[in-house]
Enzyme design. Structure first.
Site, short mmCIF file in Angstrom:
data_model
loop_
_atom_site.label_atom_id
_atom_site.label_comp_id
_atom_site.label_asym_id
_atom_site.label_seq_id
_atom_site.Cartn_x
_atom_site.Cartn_y
_atom_site.Cartn_z
CG ASP A 130 -8.14 -33.56 -4.12
OD1 ASP A 130 -7.34 -33.09 -3.30
OD2 ASP A 130 -9.38 -33.48 -4.01
CG ASP A 187 -11.33 -29.49 1.45
OD1 ASP A 187 -10.17 -29.41 1.02
OD2 ASP A 187 -12.11 -30.40 1.16
C1 GLA Z 1 -10.58 -32.61 -1.37
C2 GLA Z 1 -10.41 -31.24 -2.01
C3 GLA Z 1 -11.76 -30.59 -2.22
C4 GLA Z 1 -12.67 -31.48 -3.07
C5 GLA Z 1 -12.77 -32.85 -2.42
C6 GLA Z 1 -13.48 -33.84 -3.32
O1 GLA Z 1 -11.07 -32.50 -0.07
O2 GLA Z 1 -9.56 -30.44 -1.24
O3 GLA Z 1 -11.62 -29.31 -2.81
O4 GLA Z 1 -12.13 -31.57 -4.35
O5 GLA Z 1 -11.49 -33.39 -2.14
O6 GLA Z 1 -13.56 -35.10 -2.75
#
Ligand code: GLA
Length: 381
Positions: A130, A187
């Protein structure tokens, strides 16, 4: 050890985040693996089972190592990896290029090589990486290259899933970092708007996705029906027709197919969507050719066809109506290169109904429901 080339085609599997967020634990993972196996997900191609954020203790241990939370994972990660492997799946985990993960657990910044080694020792086959808490003045490209290098030299074949949310024009440089897939958007959440926005934002990025390094449009929300792990993800849910459109879009656009719903409790309709072998075959086509967009007569940005040439000479044709009222979608074959003078026709097979619908000449029209889609595999005859 000789490294193996991995992810010629988009990876498929399951990821814990959408449904479980911080409530992930070893029982959920085991039950998920069992449920996937029993219901035929492994045979269908879903092989990676990935634990997302919130698996570790809030701080590194006294030796500076990442440590699994003993309350959530009492048997430890090695034992869990063994369980996943014994059932025939591959095991995935998560870390972050910054000092902390997005949910505020320790990240891998300046621990890249030792963490990669740790993951390799646990038997990890896939690492989602990430983009939170990146120290200022740190170039993301360097950090992703560093983990790419660390994984490639960890002593184990580990798929590198870069989760950079499409920032810093990631599509232009991420392939060079060694990543096998790269998140290209913010997301997803379980709503029609999220599905539509992600899909529309990536149509003109198709050319940057290809074999061994795929544009990851985020985990699927198919079958979640509003049961997300937090308020942002839940977002009200979608209809089965919208989930079908979502799945067909991700498949046509060569996105990895990572399930995000609770597979221990699936409706027949959800299984029908996720286990559709005709659609999966389009996504997993070995040549990974990008789909091109054909606009409809109306030229509405919401109504279009995606066309993908497949390795056996077949053509995948999918009609999409992202708008709120039904629309007539027409595909003119000459727009995809099939001239009238060629004397050739297209034989259509409906990949949702699983049946032939006959030979079409010059063009084909269908009424497509609001938020709906049609997806065909066609032979030139
Ligand atoms: C980010 C990523 C998500 C998930 C969250 C976990 O937002 O884009 O896909 O992995 O972190 O905290």
């Amino acid at each position: 050890m000789m490294r193996k080339a991995m992810c010629a085609v988009p990876p498929m599997g399951w990821n814990s985040w959408n449904t479980f967020t911080e409530n992930i634990n070893e029982n959920v993972v085991k039950e998920t693996v069992d449920a996937m196996k029993e219901q035929g997900f492994l045979e269908a191609g879903y092989e990676y089972v990935v634990i997302d954020d919130c698996w570790s203790l809030k701080e590194r241990d006294s030796e500076g190592k990442l440590a699994a939370d003993p309350e959530k994972f009492p048997s430890g990660m090695k034992a869990l990896a063994d369980y996943v492997h014994a059932k025939g799946f591959k095991f995935g985990m998560y870390s972050c290029c910054g000092t902390r993960t997005c949910a505020d657990y320790p990240g891998s910044f300046e621990h890249e090589f030792e963490d990669a080694k740790q993951f390799a020792q646990w038997g990890v086959d896939y690492l989602k990486y990430d983009n939170c808490f990146k120290p200022q003045n740190q170039d993301g490209r360097t950090l992703y290259r560093r983990m790419g290098m660390a994984l490639a030299n960890s002593g184990r074949d580990i798929v590198f899933s870069a989760c950079q949310w499409g920032t810093d024009s990631v599509h232009e440089w991420i392939r060079s970092s060694g990543a096998h897939l790269f998140r290209s958007t913010e997301d997803i959440n379980d709503s029609w708007n999220s599905i539509r926005d992600i899909a529309l934002s990536q149509i003109d990025k198709q050319a940057f996705s290809g074999a061994y390094c795929h544009n990851d449009m985020d985990m699927l929300v198919v079958g979640m029906h509003g049961k997300g792990g937090n308020e942002y993800i839940s977002a009200g849910g979608c209809t089965d027709e919208e989930y079908q459109t979502h799945f067909s879009l991700w498949a046509m656009m060569n996105s990895p197919l990572m399930i995000g719903c609770d597979v221990r409790n699936l409706s027949e309709e959800t299984k029908k969507i996720l286990l559709n072998q005709d659609i999966i075959a389009i996504n997993q086509d070995i040549e990974c050719r990008s789909a091109f967009r054909l606009n409809c007569v109306s030229n509405s940005p919401d109504v279009f066809t995606l066309v993908k040439f497949l390795s056996d000479g077949d053509i995948a044709i999918a009609m999409f109506n992202m708008g709120d009222i039904p629309a007539m979608v027409t595909v003119d074959f000459w727009d995809m290169g099939l001239t009238v003078s060629s004397g050739k026709n297209l034989k259509f097979y409906d990949c949702v109904e699983h049946k032939d619908i006959g030979l079409k000449k010059e063009r084909y029209s269908e009424t497509v429901a609001a938020h709906g889609s049609k997806i065909y595999r066609c032979k030139v005859v």
